[in-house]
Write an enzyme that holds these catalytic residues in place. Sequence first.
Site, mmCIF file in Angstrom:
data_model
loop_
_atom_site.group_PDB
_atom_site.id
_atom_site.type_symbol
_atom_site.label_atom_id
_atom_site.label_comp_id
_atom_site.label_asym_id
_atom_site.label_seq_id
_atom_site.Cartn_x
_atom_site.Cartn_y
_atom_site.Cartn_z
ATOM 1 N N GLU A 266 0.566 -0.874 0.178
ATOM 2 C CA GLU A 266 0.407 -0.322 -0.097
ATOM 3 C C GLU A 266 0.775 1.446 0.238
ATOM 4 O O GLU A 266 1.729 1.457 0.477
ATOM 5 C CB GLU A 266 -0.812 -0.058 1.100
ATOM 6 C CG GLU A 266 -1.554 -1.162 1.942
ATOM 7 C CD GLU A 266 -2.930 -0.829 2.783
ATOM 8 O OE1 GLU A 266 -2.435 0.457 3.220
ATOM 9 O OE2 GLU A 266 -3.833 -1.620 3.294
ATOM 10 N N GLU A 320 -13.741 5.707 0.462
ATOM 11 C CA GLU A 320 -14.406 4.768 0.968
ATOM 12 C C GLU A 320 -15.383 5.786 1.769
ATOM 13 O O GLU A 320 -14.630 5.963 2.808
ATOM 14 C CB GLU A 320 -13.973 3.709 1.857
ATOM 15 C CG GLU A 320 -13.214 2.913 0.290
ATOM 16 C CD GLU A 320 -12.124 1.368 1.003
ATOM 17 O OE1 GLU A 320 -12.266 1.118 1.398
ATOM 18 O OE2 GLU A 320 -10.887 1.692 0.774
ATOM 19 N N LYS A 323 -14.798 3.921 5.987
ATOM 20 C CA LYS A 323 -14.064 4.138 6.665
ATOM 21 C C LYS A 323 -14.353 4.237 7.892
ATOM 22 O O LYS A 323 -13.513 5.691 7.895
ATOM 23 C CB LYS A 323 -12.318 4.110 5.636
ATOM 24 C CG LYS A 323 -11.549 3.232 5.828
ATOM 25 C CD LYS A 323 -10.852 3.007 4.729
ATOM 26 C CE LYS A 323 -9.781 2.160 5.359
ATOM 27 N NZ LYS A 323 -8.475 2.701 4.990
ATOM 28 N N GLU A 329 -9.060 9.150 5.727
ATOM 29 C CA GLU A 329 -8.562 7.657 5.897
ATOM 30 C C GLU A 329 -9.772 7.750 5.094
ATOM 31 O O GLU A 329 -9.781 6.605 4.425
ATOM 32 C CB GLU A 329 -8.942 7.264 7.053
ATOM 33 C CG GLU A 329 -8.349 7.073 8.418
ATOM 34 C CD GLU A 329 -6.726 5.578 7.476
ATOM 35 O OE1 GLU A 329 -7.524 4.985 6.746
ATOM 36 O OE2 GLU A 329 -6.123 5.792 8.217
#
Length: 465
Positions: A266, A320, A323, A329
């Site tokens: 990542e 997202e 999240k 985030e």
Amino acid sequence: MIRIFFLFLSLAQLVSPFGKVSGVGINYGTLGNNLPSPKRVAQLLQSTLIDKVKIYDTNPDILEAFSNTGIDLIVAVENYHVSNISSSVPAADDWFAARIVPFIPATSIVAIAVGNEYLTNDDDDAKLDHNALVKAMQNLHQILVSRGLDRKIKVTTPHSMAVLASSFPPSSSTFAATLLPTMTEIVGFLADTGAPFMVNAYPYFAYRDNPGMVNIQYALLGNATGVRDPKGYTYTNMLDAQIDAVRSAIVALGFGNRTVEITVSESGWPSKGEAGETAATPDNAKTYVSRLIERAQSSKGTPMKPNEKVEIFVFSLFNENKKQGGASERNFGMFNSDGSQVYEVDLSCQFCSKNGDDNKMGFGEKVSGGIVRGPSVWCVAKPHADEKVIQAVLDFCCGPGGVDCREIYERGDCYQPDKLHAHASYAMNAYYQMHGRNYWNCDFKSTGLVTFSDPSYGKCRYSQQ
Ligand SMILES: *[C@@H]1O[C@H](CO)[C@@H](O)[C@H](O)[C@H]1NC(C)=O
Ligand SMILES: *[C@@H]1O[C@H](CO)[C@@H](O)[C@H](O)[C@H]1NC(C)=O
Ligand SMILES: *[C@@H]1O[C@H](CO)[C@@H](O)[C@H](O)[C@H]1NC(C)=O
């Protein structure tokens, strides 16, 4: 030199219509309540240079959607299920039989990530047992061996940078003392099985937490004034320093001679964050992710290993909205949930088939497939194919083509007969199988031939999907 370069280009065009040699992967997280269906996601990605997708579970809809796409998948065992799989080999087999077997070989699963940042997980409700991680990895590998899938599917586990005691200077980095026994076992396992060491590396967070200390260009993969390591290496960006810190920690375990490849499982940059997160902007995200993708495609390596290509998975595909954590985030995505880009990044695929060129990103376009399915087929070199072309094909497959050619090197099971034609056949077949058995993946400038009889002999096994 120039001639060779053009030969490579034209070969790549012939054998790689979807650009499957890019080396650019992406993380596809699904913690959103507004995301497009996996089918549409698979279609979107097929028209881009992204050739590997990493997910965080074994969502059957995703596994199904990526079947016959030519895109490789990395699936995961969730942290909460690691202990179950560690309990026994039959438990691992149950998991594998239920979650994976129904989808292979149509879906090209190339790795299983066991847990995510398991050793540094700080959710207090999950007090995680370090031995369970190693045991679960071993159990799964044993299942793969017994099913004859251990070459195609690798078992690994992604770590956070917090497994390191310190990451600077890179050359003197080591793993945290409390993790040394576990890390020794894990790295030994990876070296034995030929699986990569995965690390999630985020220069963004290092910058955010110390904005006064870190040059933003250094964090943004730019050409910052070099940061010097006492061993003589000069770092112009933090990601390189992080990768080499991991490398040093691995070497410090005493595995210096055994190759363990490092994969950045990542890395990314948020386009938005909390009020104080001033660097989380669409511009910076665009700069970082564009450079990251460029870098993933190059074989630049790092100061400690200048020519070793590092595979990189961008984090992440979508913003997202469910999240947890701070606003950043939820804003690491390259795409909004409606399929529009959060910021402009060129994902067009230089070597893609017609529909890949000047593609406008989005979910509107149709992607044509034409993937061959059905009975067992293999790809071999034509008996009278020109040796010079075959040599170039072999070099391509074992180099940028990404084929694991160890079996045709000295001491490999397919080294004998030591004939160019035999070695090329092995490599061409592996390439063809890896990339979805499209007829054009067995063309190789008209030197390839699809066959229905298994070319394997003795201990030399030709892979098939
Ligand atoms: C592991 O999980 C399976 C399926 O979820 C369950 O049937 C089994 O009892 C579990 N085993 C252990 C040891 O927890
Ligand atoms: C860094 O400098 C090199 C050499 O001058 C150049 O090729 C490269 O594009 C630069 N990279 C970035 C991210 O600016
Ligand atoms: C590394 O390999 C070399 C040559 O094969 C050998 O002489 C040396 O002892 C090895 N070192 C370690 C630490 O295994």
